[in-house]
Scaffold this motif. Sequence first.
Motif, PDB file in Angstrom:
ATOM      1  N   ASP A  35       7.508   7.531  -9.526  1.00  0.00           N
ATOM      2  CA  ASP A  35       8.611   6.667  -9.101  1.00  0.00           C
ATOM      3  C   ASP A  35       8.191   5.203  -9.106  1.00  0.00           C
ATOM      4  O   ASP A  35       8.971   4.317  -9.491  1.00  0.00           O
ATOM      5  CB  ASP A  35       9.094   7.066  -7.707  1.00  0.00           C
ATOM      6  CG  ASP A  35       9.884   8.371  -7.713  1.00  0.00           C
ATOM      7  OD1 ASP A  35      10.281   8.813  -8.819  1.00  0.00           O
ATOM      8  OD2 ASP A  35      10.096   8.942  -6.631  1.00  0.00           O
ATOM      9  N   ALA A  36       6.965   4.925  -8.653  1.00  0.00           N
ATOM     10  CA  ALA A  36       6.486   3.540  -8.624  1.00  0.00           C
ATOM     11  C   ALA A  36       6.332   2.990 -10.039  1.00  0.00           C
ATOM     12  O   ALA A  36       6.694   1.837 -10.319  1.00  0.00           O
ATOM     13  CB  ALA A  36       5.163   3.462  -7.874  1.00  0.00           C
ATOM     14  N   ILE A  37       5.817   3.803 -10.952  1.00  0.00           N
ATOM     15  CA  ILE A  37       5.677   3.361 -12.347  1.00  0.00           C
ATOM     16  C   ILE A  37       7.057   3.145 -12.967  1.00  0.00           C
ATOM     17  O   ILE A  37       7.272   2.164 -13.698  1.00  0.00           O
ATOM     18  CB  ILE A  37       4.871   4.384 -13.161  1.00  0.00           C
ATOM     19  CG1 ILE A  37       3.418   4.407 -12.667  1.00  0.00           C
ATOM     20  CG2 ILE A  37       4.908   4.040 -14.654  1.00  0.00           C
ATOM     21  CD1 ILE A  37       2.554   5.446 -13.342  1.00  0.00           C
ATOM     22  N   ALA A  38       7.989   4.036 -12.670  1.00  0.00           N
ATOM     23  CA  ALA A  38       9.349   3.871 -13.195  1.00  0.00           C
ATOM     24  C   ALA A  38       9.959   2.566 -12.709  1.00  0.00           C
ATOM     25  O   ALA A  38      10.653   1.868 -13.460  1.00  0.00           O
ATOM     26  CB  ALA A  38      10.209   5.061 -12.784  1.00  0.00           C
ATOM     27  N   SER A  39       9.702   2.208 -11.445  1.00  0.00           N
ATOM     28  CA  SER A  39      10.210   0.943 -10.915  1.00  0.00           C
ATOM     29  C   SER A  39       9.590  -0.239 -11.649  1.00  0.00           C
ATOM     30  O   SER A  39      10.281  -1.210 -11.994  1.00  0.00           O
ATOM     31  CB  SER A  39       9.920   0.850  -9.416  1.00  0.00           C
ATOM     32  OG  SER A  39      10.325  -0.393  -8.887  1.00  0.00           O
ATOM     33  N   LEU A  40       8.288  -0.176 -11.898  1.00  0.00           N
ATOM     34  CA  LEU A  40       7.628  -1.251 -12.638  1.00  0.00           C
ATOM     35  C   LEU A  40       8.186  -1.367 -14.049  1.00  0.00           C
ATOM     36  O   LEU A  40       8.405  -2.479 -14.554  1.00  0.00           O
ATOM     37  CB  LEU A  40       6.115  -0.995 -12.695  1.00  0.00           C
ATOM     38  CG  LEU A  40       5.348  -1.132 -11.379  1.00  0.00           C
ATOM     39  CD1 LEU A  40       3.916  -0.636 -11.536  1.00  0.00           C
ATOM     40  CD2 LEU A  40       5.350  -2.578 -10.888  1.00  0.00           C
ATOM     41  N   ARG A  41       8.451  -0.246 -14.684  1.00  0.00           N
ATOM     42  CA  ARG A  41       8.978  -0.269 -16.048  1.00  0.00           C
ATOM     43  C   ARG A  41      10.402  -0.830 -16.075  1.00  0.00           C
ATOM     44  O   ARG A  41      10.772  -1.571 -16.988  1.00  0.00           O
ATOM     45  CB  ARG A  41       8.950   1.144 -16.640  1.00  0.00           C
ATOM     46  CG  ARG A  41       7.563   1.723 -16.785  1.00  0.00           C
ATOM     47  CD  ARG A  41       6.766   1.016 -17.868  1.00  0.00           C
ATOM     48  NE  ARG A  41       7.141   1.486 -19.190  1.00  0.00           N
ATOM     49  CZ  ARG A  41       6.891   0.853 -20.312  1.00  0.00           C
ATOM     50  NH1 ARG A  41       6.264  -0.310 -20.284  1.00  0.00           N
ATOM     51  NH2 ARG A  41       7.250   1.354 -21.474  1.00  0.00           N
ATOM     52  N   ARG A  42      11.199  -0.480 -15.081  1.00  0.00           N
ATOM     53  CA  ARG A  42      12.572  -1.018 -15.017  1.00  0.00           C
ATOM     54  C   ARG A  42      12.565  -2.525 -14.861  1.00  0.00           C
ATOM     55  O   ARG A  42      13.497  -3.203 -15.285  1.00  0.00           O
ATOM     56  CB  ARG A  42      13.345  -0.383 -13.863  1.00  0.00           C
ATOM     57  CG  ARG A  42      13.815   1.038 -14.118  1.00  0.00           C
ATOM     58  CD  ARG A  42      14.840   1.469 -13.095  1.00  0.00           C
ATOM     59  NE  ARG A  42      14.327   1.418 -11.738  1.00  0.00           N
ATOM     60  CZ  ARG A  42      13.728   2.435 -11.136  1.00  0.00           C
ATOM     61  NH1 ARG A  42      13.540   3.577 -11.794  1.00  0.00           N
ATOM     62  NH2 ARG A  42      13.301   2.332  -9.895  1.00  0.00           N
ATOM     63  N   GLN A  43      11.514  -3.046 -14.247  1.00  0.00           N
ATOM     64  CA  GLN A  43      11.391  -4.489 -14.056  1.00  0.00           C
ATOM     65  C   GLN A  43      10.698  -5.180 -15.234  1.00  0.00           C
ATOM     66  O   GLN A  43      10.354  -6.348 -15.150  1.00  0.00           O
ATOM     67  CB  GLN A  43      10.649  -4.770 -12.755  1.00  0.00           C
ATOM     68  CG  GLN A  43      11.393  -4.274 -11.513  1.00  0.00           C
ATOM     69  CD  GLN A  43      10.589  -4.456 -10.241  1.00  0.00           C
ATOM     70  OE1 GLN A  43      10.431  -5.579  -9.737  1.00  0.00           O
ATOM     71  NE2 GLN A  43      10.064  -3.367  -9.707  1.00  0.00           N
ATOM     72  N   GLY A  44      10.514  -4.439 -16.321  1.00  0.00           N
ATOM     73  CA  GLY A  44      10.014  -5.030 -17.555  1.00  0.00           C
ATOM     74  C   GLY A  44       8.516  -5.081 -17.706  1.00  0.00           C
ATOM     75  O   GLY A  44       8.003  -5.824 -18.551  1.00  0.00           O
ATOM     76  N   CYS A  45       7.772  -4.286 -16.933  1.00  0.00           N
ATOM     77  CA  CYS A  45       6.310  -4.350 -16.992  1.00  0.00           C
ATOM     78  C   CYS A  45       5.782  -3.598 -18.213  1.00  0.00           C
ATOM     79  O   CYS A  45       6.024  -2.399 -18.365  1.00  0.00           O
ATOM     80  CB  CYS A  45       5.694  -3.777 -15.719  1.00  0.00           C
ATOM     81  SG  CYS A  45       6.021  -4.770 -14.249  1.00  0.00           S
ATOM     82  N   GLU A  46       5.065  -4.310 -19.067  1.00  0.00           N
ATOM     83  CA  GLU A  46       4.420  -3.719 -20.235  1.00  0.00           C
ATOM     84  C   GLU A  46       2.939  -3.444 -19.992  1.00  0.00           C
ATOM     85  O   GLU A  46       2.287  -2.777 -20.785  1.00  0.00           O
ATOM     86  CB  GLU A  46       4.553  -4.665 -21.435  1.00  0.00           C
ATOM     87  CG  GLU A  46       5.967  -4.804 -21.967  1.00  0.00           C
ATOM     88  CD  GLU A  46       6.405  -3.574 -22.746  1.00  0.00           C
ATOM     89  OE1 GLU A  46       5.530  -2.798 -23.159  1.00  0.00           O
ATOM     90  OE2 GLU A  46       7.622  -3.391 -22.927  1.00  0.00           O
ATOM     91  N   ARG A  47       2.422  -3.967 -18.885  1.00  0.00           N
ATOM     92  CA  ARG A  47       1.022  -3.788 -18.526  1.00  0.00           C
ATOM     93  C   ARG A  47       0.956  -3.447 -17.044  1.00  0.00           C
ATOM     94  O   ARG A  47       1.647  -4.073 -16.234  1.00  0.00           O
ATOM     95  CB  ARG A  47       0.218  -5.079 -18.794  1.00  0.00           C
ATOM     96  CG  ARG A  47       0.145  -5.477 -20.256  1.00  0.00           C
ATOM     97  CD  ARG A  47      -0.299  -6.924 -20.421  1.00  0.00           C
ATOM     98  NE  ARG A  47       0.691  -7.843 -19.856  1.00  0.00           N
ATOM     99  CZ  ARG A  47       1.753  -8.288 -20.532  1.00  0.00           C
ATOM    100  NH1 ARG A  47       1.936  -7.909 -21.783  1.00  0.00           N
ATOM    101  NH2 ARG A  47       2.614  -9.107 -19.965  1.00  0.00           N
ATOM    102  N   ILE A  48       0.118  -2.472 -16.694  1.00  0.00           N
ATOM    103  CA  ILE A  48       0.023  -2.044 -15.300  1.00  0.00           C
ATOM    104  C   ILE A  48      -1.435  -1.917 -14.897  1.00  0.00           C
ATOM    105  O   ILE A  48      -2.205  -1.184 -15.526  1.00  0.00           O
ATOM    106  CB  ILE A  48       0.744  -0.697 -15.065  1.00  0.00           C
ATOM    107  CG1 ILE A  48       2.248  -0.827 -15.360  1.00  0.00           C
ATOM    108  CG2 ILE A  48       0.531  -0.226 -13.628  1.00  0.00           C
ATOM    109  CD1 ILE A  48       2.997   0.485 -15.268  1.00  0.00           C
ATOM    110  N   LEU A  49      -1.817  -2.641 -13.847  1.00  0.00           N
ATOM    111  CA  LEU A  49      -3.128  -2.500 -13.220  1.00  0.00           C
ATOM    112  C   LEU A  49      -2.967  -1.580 -12.010  1.00  0.00           C
ATOM    113  O   LEU A  49      -2.192  -1.886 -11.103  1.00  0.00           O
ATOM    114  CB  LEU A  49      -3.666  -3.859 -12.768  1.00  0.00           C
ATOM    115  CG  LEU A  49      -4.916  -3.818 -11.875  1.00  0.00           C
ATOM    116  CD1 LEU A  49      -6.120  -3.290 -12.650  1.00  0.00           C
ATOM    117  CD2 LEU A  49      -5.205  -5.186 -11.280  1.00  0.00           C
TER     118      LEU A  49
END
Length: 371
Positions: free
Chosen positions: A143-157
Amino acid sequence: MFLRLFKYLWPERYLPEPEQDDPFDEDPPPRGSGKTGVLLVNLGTPDTPGKQDIRKYLGEFLSDPRVIEIPRYLWKPILHGLVLTMRPRKLEPRYAGVWMKEGSPLMVYSQRQADGVRAALREAGIDAVVELGMRYGNPSIPDAIASLRRQGCERILTVPLYPQYAASTTATVVDAVTRHAARLRDQPELRFIKRFHEEPAYLDALAGRIERYWQEHGKPQKLVMSFHGLPRYSIELGDPYYRDCMDTARLLSQRLSLPREQIEVTFQSRFGTARWLEPYTEPTLKVLAAAGTTEVDVVCPGFVADCLETLEEISLECRDAFIGAGGRQFRYIPAINDDPAWIAGLAGLVERHLQGWPTHITDLKEKAHAP
């Protein structure tokens, strides 16, 4: 199912006639640089202190093969027949006793850390989306990754909030993140922080917390550093956790300028009948009291946020054991939680691991307006 197979094998028979020019004949639209996301992950907690939520949480936690490293066919009957039947009833009053008005202490303090890091990065001119995920329970890592992706995140630390590395903690976070990414067609770039047990900002925040506590309440005869336990066979198989804990204890002792005889390093939260890392915290406290030590303070360097294991097991159960064995004064020094020094240090750790990714607000604005 068969229709889907035919569509895959002979797609041209099922595609409608185009009403206009094929969009694939045109140049694709430009792609922006994308945002950078930071995923802070802690262990997890039941949604409420009720038996059903505790059972659900424990079922997920104790089903992880990295947490319970015995064959599934042996463990499953024990888990479902005994542990999940009896344990939630015992834990319900313990969770209720530490529950805060805003929710579980672990959730409350972890969320404050996420909020604090977000604000600190923004103040430093870094454009990063910060989300909190829990390895077990809610908000889940997917769910947290999905939220980051919805906000346009192409890179995740991903930042596991475990100072010392263990396969049963940090590695499970890596497992969960990469397992979720394996199901994505358009995967983000991924980075992970493995450990921060020697990070100066983490150690300084710990030492500062202890020193301020002593300035207000005075020093004890002994300081007990209690880390979460781990089965000895995990260390024998190559887990570096014990070494990480001892490194933290040594460096923290140096910052506090304490002689070796004033410090005890112990391990808590033993589960099952196997031999775990020793010495165990509660028996050590009883031995200290019986030998004439009347004043102890306990700190838990492996926990950056207070939870059931610090607020109940240490602060209450271990206190009763020490006092019952003849001790007079037992004090638990709270975790670094939302201490401003720790928030600043955590933000600095994140900033350092984001290097090389386009994260500075000025850089992103320039890219957005570039021809």
